[in-house]
Design an enzyme around this catalytic site. Sequence first.
Site, PDB file in Angstrom:
ATOM      1  N   ASN A   1       0.868  -1.181   0.000  1.00 10.27           N
ATOM      2  CA  ASN A   1       0.000   0.000   0.000  1.00 10.27           C
ATOM      3  C   ASN A   1       0.901   1.226   0.000  1.00 10.27           C
ATOM      4  OD1 ASN A   1      -1.779   2.071   0.474  1.00 10.27           O
ATOM      5  ND2 ASN A   1      -2.396   1.367   2.524  1.00 10.27           N
TER       6      ASN A   1
ATOM      7  N   LYS B   1       0.143   4.213  -0.242  1.00  8.76           N
ATOM      8  CA  LYS B   1      -0.502   5.402   0.334  1.00  8.76           C
ATOM      9  C   LYS B   1      -0.288   6.595  -0.608  1.00  8.76           C
ATOM     10  CE  LYS B   1      -0.159   3.219   4.791  1.00  8.76           C
ATOM     11  NZ  LYS B   1      -0.079   3.330   6.244  1.00  8.76           N
TER      12      LYS B   1
ATOM     13  N   HIS C   1      -9.441   1.145   4.982  1.00 12.17           N
ATOM     14  CA  HIS C   1      -8.153   1.359   5.648  1.00 12.17           C
ATOM     15  C   HIS C   1      -8.355   2.305   6.834  1.00 12.17           C
ATOM     16  CE1 HIS C   1      -4.069   2.619   6.465  1.00 12.17           C
ATOM     17  NE2 HIS C   1      -3.685   1.523   5.856  1.00 12.17           N
TER      18      HIS C   1
ATOM     19  N   GLU D   1      -6.760   4.719   7.867  1.00  8.81           N
ATOM     20  CA  GLU D   1      -6.590   6.151   7.552  1.00  8.81           C
ATOM     21  C   GLU D   1      -7.854   6.712   6.914  1.00  8.81           C
ATOM     22  OE1 GLU D   1      -2.876   5.640   5.483  1.00  8.81           O
ATOM     23  OE2 GLU D   1      -1.959   5.059   7.387  1.00  8.81           O
TER      24      GLU D   1
ATOM     25  N   GLU E   1      -5.040  -4.666  10.734  1.00  9.90           N
ATOM     26  CA  GLU E   1      -4.031  -3.630  10.899  1.00  9.90           C
ATOM     27  C   GLU E   1      -4.306  -2.863  12.191  1.00  9.90           C
ATOM     28  OE1 GLU E   1      -2.159  -2.561   6.850  1.00  9.90           O
ATOM     29  OE2 GLU E   1      -3.852  -1.238   7.145  1.00  9.90           O
TER      30      GLU E   1
ATOM     31  N   GLY F   1       2.762   2.660  10.700  1.00 10.72           N
ATOM     32  CA  GLY F   1       3.672   3.781  10.503  1.00 10.72           C
ATOM     33  C   GLY F   1       4.391   4.209  11.759  1.00 10.72           C
TER      34      GLY F   1
ATOM     35  N   SER G   1       3.768  -1.766  10.285  1.00 12.07           N
ATOM     36  CA  SER G   1       5.218  -1.790  10.490  1.00 12.07           C
ATOM     37  C   SER G   1       5.852  -3.136  10.153  1.00 12.07           C
ATOM     38  CB  SER G   1       5.567  -1.358  11.924  1.00 12.07           C
ATOM     39  OG  SER G   1       5.141  -0.016  12.144  1.00 12.07           O
TER      40      SER G   1
HETATM   41  P1  13P Z   1       3.190   0.649   7.602  1.00 16.40           P
HETATM   42  O1  13P Z   1       3.699  -0.666   7.024  1.00 16.40           O
HETATM   43  O2  13P Z   1       3.880   1.846   7.040  1.00 16.40           O
HETATM   44  O3  13P Z   1       3.121   0.610   9.087  1.00 16.40           O
HETATM   45  O4  13P Z   1       1.671   0.784   7.077  1.00 16.40           O
HETATM   46  C1  13P Z   1       0.816  -0.284   7.217  1.00 16.40           C
HETATM   47  C2  13P Z   1      -0.409   0.006   6.464  1.00 16.40           C
HETATM   48  O5  13P Z   1      -1.191   0.865   6.835  1.00 16.40           O
HETATM   49  C3  13P Z   1      -0.660  -0.744   5.225  1.00 16.40           C
HETATM   50  O6  13P Z   1      -1.936  -0.533   4.749  1.00 16.40           O
END
Ligand code: 13P
Length: 249
Positions: A9, A11, A95, A97, A167, A173, A212
Site C-alpha cells: 500500500n 498510500k 483502511h 486512515e 491492521e 507507521g 510496520s
Molecule cells: P506501515 O507498514 O507503514 O506501518 O503501514 C501499514 C499500512 O497501513 C498498510 O496498509
Amino acid sequence: MRRPLVAGNWKMNGSRAEAREIVGGILTGLGRVSNAEVVVCPPFVLLAEVSTAIAGSLVELGAQNCSTERAGAFTGEVAVDMLADVGCRYVIVGHSERRALYGEADDTVAQKFEMVRKAGLVPILCVGEQLAEREASATEAVVARQLDAVLALAGIDALGQGVIAYEPVWAIGTGRTASPQQAQDVHAFIRGRIATHNPTVAAKMRILYGGSVKGSNAAELFAMPDVDGGLIGGASLNAREFLTICAAA
Ligand code: 13P
C-alpha cells in the site's frame, strides 16, 4: 492451502518516475523470491503507469479506495469500474486512515466492499483497533463490529470472496509492530468468528497482517498459522525491502 498474499500500500507516495523505479526493482527480483501472490497498490493517478509496467508479469494491481457510487456527478471520486478498466484486481476498503481521517463509517466500508466485489474485483477489507481500544481490552469487540458490518450487508459467502487485513492502528507507521502472538491472537479470533457463520469460508479466508512489517520482522509474523501474508505500507516503497518481505511469505 491458503496462498500467501503480500500487498504494498503505497498510500499517498510516489511520482511516475518513482513508480517505474519501484516496480522495475520488484519485477527484476521477484522471480527468484516468491511463491506468494504479490500486489502493488499505488495512488490512483499512478495506476495506469504501473498497470503498463507490470503487464504480463506475476505482479497484480490494486487500488487504495473507491467510491460507493457507480458513476456520475461525484466530483473527485473514482468508480470501481474505472479501477477494473485500468487493470486492478484488488481494492483496499476501510483502511484505518480512511476511517480515522475521512470519516468512513462501518456501513460505508461495507458498501465499498460490495461495490468492489460486485464489479468482479477482490476487496481487501481492513480492520483494526486504536491504541486506546486495545488498552481498554476492546480489540475483539472493535474488530467484530467492523467485520459484522460487512457480514450484515453482504453475507458470509460474499465476505469469503474478499481478503481481510488486520491492521492495529497503533502499529501503522509507528515502527511498533504487533508481536507475532498478538497478531496471531486477533487473526484466530477473526477466523473463528467467520467460522461461526461458515467453517469452509473461514478455512479459505486469507487474513493479512499490516502495521510496520519490514524485511526484518516479516518471517516471524508470516510463520504464525493464521497470518496469510501482509499489507505493507512504508516498506513497500523500497523494492528490495518489499522483495525481502515477499520472500518471507
Ligand atoms: P506501515 O507498514 O507503514 O506501518 O503501514 C501499514 C499500512 O497501513 C498498510 O496498509
